[in-house]
Design a protein around this motif. Structure first.
Motif, PDB file in Angstrom:
ATOM      1  N   LEU A   5       0.837  -1.204   0.000  1.00 58.09           N
ATOM      2  CA  LEU A   5       0.000   0.000   0.000  1.00 58.09           C
ATOM      3  C   LEU A   5       0.874   1.258   0.000  1.00 58.09           C
ATOM      4  O   LEU A   5       0.595   2.215  -0.723  1.00 58.09           O
ATOM      5  N   LEU A   6       1.933   1.213   0.789  1.00 55.19           N
ATOM      6  CA  LEU A   6       2.866   2.346   0.831  1.00 55.19           C
ATOM      7  C   LEU A   6       3.497   2.580  -0.540  1.00 55.19           C
ATOM      8  O   LEU A   6       3.562   3.722  -1.014  1.00 55.19           O
ATOM      9  N   ILE A   7       3.918   1.533  -1.195  1.00 54.94           N
ATOM     10  CA  ILE A   7       4.516   1.649  -2.536  1.00 54.94           C
ATOM     11  C   ILE A   7       3.496   2.218  -3.511  1.00 54.94           C
ATOM     12  O   ILE A   7       3.824   3.098  -4.317  1.00 54.94           O
ATOM     13  N   ARG A   8       2.270   1.741  -3.435  1.00 49.77           N
ATOM     14  CA  ARG A   8       1.202   2.263  -4.302  1.00 49.77           C
ATOM     15  C   ARG A   8       0.979   3.758  -4.070  1.00 49.77           C
ATOM     16  O   ARG A   8       0.813   4.526  -5.008  1.00 49.77           O
ATOM     17  N   LYS A   9       0.973   4.152  -2.802  1.00 49.37           N
ATOM     18  CA  LYS A   9       0.783   5.571  -2.477  1.00 49.37           C
ATOM     19  C   LYS A   9       1.914   6.427  -3.071  1.00 49.37           C
ATOM     20  O   LYS A   9       1.666   7.501  -3.612  1.00 49.37           O
ATOM     21  N   ILE A  10       3.130   5.942  -2.952  1.00 53.05           N
ATOM     22  CA  ILE A  10       4.258   6.699  -3.505  1.00 53.05           C
ATOM     23  C   ILE A  10       4.149   6.763  -5.028  1.00 53.05           C
ATOM     24  O   ILE A  10       4.371   7.815  -5.627  1.00 53.05           O
ATOM     25  N   LYS A  11       3.790   5.655  -5.652  1.00 50.91           N
ATOM     26  CA  LYS A  11       3.626   5.636  -7.108  1.00 50.91           C
ATOM     27  C   LYS A  11       2.533   6.606  -7.557  1.00 50.91           C
ATOM     28  O   LYS A  11       2.633   7.212  -8.622  1.00 50.91           O
ATOM     29  N   ASN A  12       1.502   6.757  -6.729  1.00 47.41           N
ATOM     30  CA  ASN A  12       0.395   7.667  -7.048  1.00 47.41           C
ATOM     31  C   ASN A  12       0.686   9.104  -6.602  1.00 47.41           C
ATOM     32  O   ASN A  12      -0.197   9.949  -6.670  1.00 47.41           O
ATOM     33  N   ARG A  13       1.890   9.341  -6.127  1.00 49.46           N
ATOM     34  CA  ARG A  13       2.324  10.677  -5.692  1.00 49.46           C
ATOM     35  C   ARG A  13       1.481  11.213  -4.540  1.00 49.46           C
ATOM     36  O   ARG A  13       1.236  12.410  -4.441  1.00 49.46           O
ATOM     37  N   ASP A  14       1.089  10.321  -3.667  1.00 51.13           N
ATOM     38  CA  ASP A  14       0.325  10.684  -2.483  1.00 51.13           C
ATOM     39  C   ASP A  14       1.302  11.178  -1.415  1.00 51.13           C
ATOM     40  O   ASP A  14       2.146  10.422  -0.936  1.00 51.13           O
ATOM     41  N   GLU A  15       1.176  12.446  -1.044  1.00 52.80           N
ATOM     42  CA  GLU A  15       2.120  13.028  -0.096  1.00 52.80           C
ATOM     43  C   GLU A  15       2.010  12.391   1.291  1.00 52.80           C
ATOM     44  O   GLU A  15       2.998  12.349   2.026  1.00 52.80           O
ATOM     45  N   ARG A  66      13.254  -8.674  -7.409  1.00 55.16           N
ATOM     46  CA  ARG A  66      14.715  -8.588  -7.298  1.00 55.16           C
ATOM     47  C   ARG A  66      15.188  -8.368  -5.871  1.00 55.16           C
ATOM     48  O   ARG A  66      16.274  -8.820  -5.489  1.00 55.16           O
ATOM     49  N   SER A  67      14.417  -7.612  -5.077  1.00 55.94           N
ATOM     50  CA  SER A  67      14.805  -7.365  -3.687  1.00 55.94           C
ATOM     51  C   SER A  67      13.604  -6.853  -2.908  1.00 55.94           C
ATOM     52  O   SER A  67      12.593  -6.458  -3.487  1.00 55.94           O
ATOM     53  N   SER A  68      13.770  -6.845  -1.602  1.00 54.53           N
ATOM     54  CA  SER A  68      12.705  -6.284  -0.767  1.00 54.53           C
ATOM     55  C   SER A  68      12.733  -4.764  -0.912  1.00 54.53           C
ATOM     56  O   SER A  68      13.753  -4.175  -1.289  1.00 54.53           O
ATOM     57  N   PHE A  69      11.626  -4.135  -0.595  1.00 54.60           N
ATOM     58  CA  PHE A  69      11.542  -2.674  -0.682  1.00 54.60           C
ATOM     59  C   PHE A  69      12.551  -2.028   0.264  1.00 54.60           C
ATOM     60  O   PHE A  69      13.229  -1.072  -0.091  1.00 54.60           O
ATOM     61  N   LYS A  70      12.675  -2.598   1.438  1.00 52.24           N
ATOM     62  CA  LYS A  70      13.630  -2.073   2.429  1.00 52.24           C
ATOM     63  C   LYS A  70      15.059  -2.117   1.885  1.00 52.24           C
ATOM     64  O   LYS A  70      15.792  -1.139   1.978  1.00 52.24           O
ATOM     65  N   ASN A  71      15.453  -3.234   1.297  1.00 55.34           N
ATOM     66  CA  ASN A  71      16.805  -3.352   0.740  1.00 55.34           C
ATOM     67  C   ASN A  71      17.013  -2.419  -0.451  1.00 55.34           C
ATOM     68  O   ASN A  71      18.095  -1.862  -0.627  1.00 55.34           O
ATOM     69  N   TRP A  72      15.990  -2.258  -1.264  1.00 54.92           N
ATOM     70  CA  TRP A  72      16.079  -1.351  -2.407  1.00 54.92           C
ATOM     71  C   TRP A  72      16.292   0.080  -1.916  1.00 54.92           C
ATOM     72  O   TRP A  72      17.159   0.792  -2.431  1.00 54.92           O
TER      73      TRP A  72
END
Length: 172
Positions: A5-15, A66-72
């Motif tokens: 959900l956090l990744i989706r929010k960032i992709k949608n430019r949700d501040e 390829r990797s976890s979000f944290k590692n990326w």
């Protein structure tokens, strides 16, 4: 909050997502930056900000296969820190003022300056005289010599090291 959900929010430019990201991952980013910039604490906050911005702008390049979000995120911040460290090192060495002091505190005459600079190549000697005696800027010297400012910075850095080693009485 769920990572997807956090990744989706960032992709949608949700501040709000950005704020949540900062709250949740600032520690991860800092822990990747700190070891690289331990001796350059003045750069840490700037690199942290650059890292957050890089995640925000490049979120679409994240691949969960390829990797976890944290590692990326940690990798993004580590590479930002390495880039900042490299830029800092390029411009570090003996300061321009210190080189100027070598020339002027001792009341060297021009022929003595020539004697000090004799270990430099003719071209580097001319660069040093223009920069430190005649007080031209890097930009002015770049235009007159046709050398890029980066090349000038490198030549001056190497020349300063040679001079410092020579003036201290040894070749290190």
């Amino acid at each position: 909050m769920d990572e997807n959900l956090l990744i989706r929010k960032i992709k949608n430019r949700d501040e709000d997502g950005l704020l949540e990201f900062i709250n949740k991952y600032a520690g991860v980013l800092k822990s990747s930056i700190y070891p690289v910039l331990i001796h350059h604490p003045n750069l840490m906050e700037e690199v942290l900000n650059d890292s957050v911005l890089a995640v925000w702008e490049n979120i679409n390049s994240y691949d969960k296969n390829r990797s976890s979000f944290k590692n990326w995120c940690a990798a993004v911040s580590k590479y930002k820190a390495i880039d900042a460290f490299r830029k800092e090192i390029i411009h570090q060495s003996i300061s321009i003022d210190e080189v100027g002091e070598v020339f002027f505190e001792e009341d060297y005459e021009i022929n003595e300056i020539d004697l000090i600079l004799k270990i430099l190549s003719t071209e580097d000697k001319e660069i040093f005289i223009k920069l430190f005696v005649e007080e031209y800027s890097y930009e002015e010297i770049s235009k007159s010599t046709g050398l890029s400012k980066e090349v000038l910075y490198n030549r001056v850095s190497r020349g300063k090291k040679l001079l410092r080693d020579n003036l201290q009485g040894g070749n290190k």
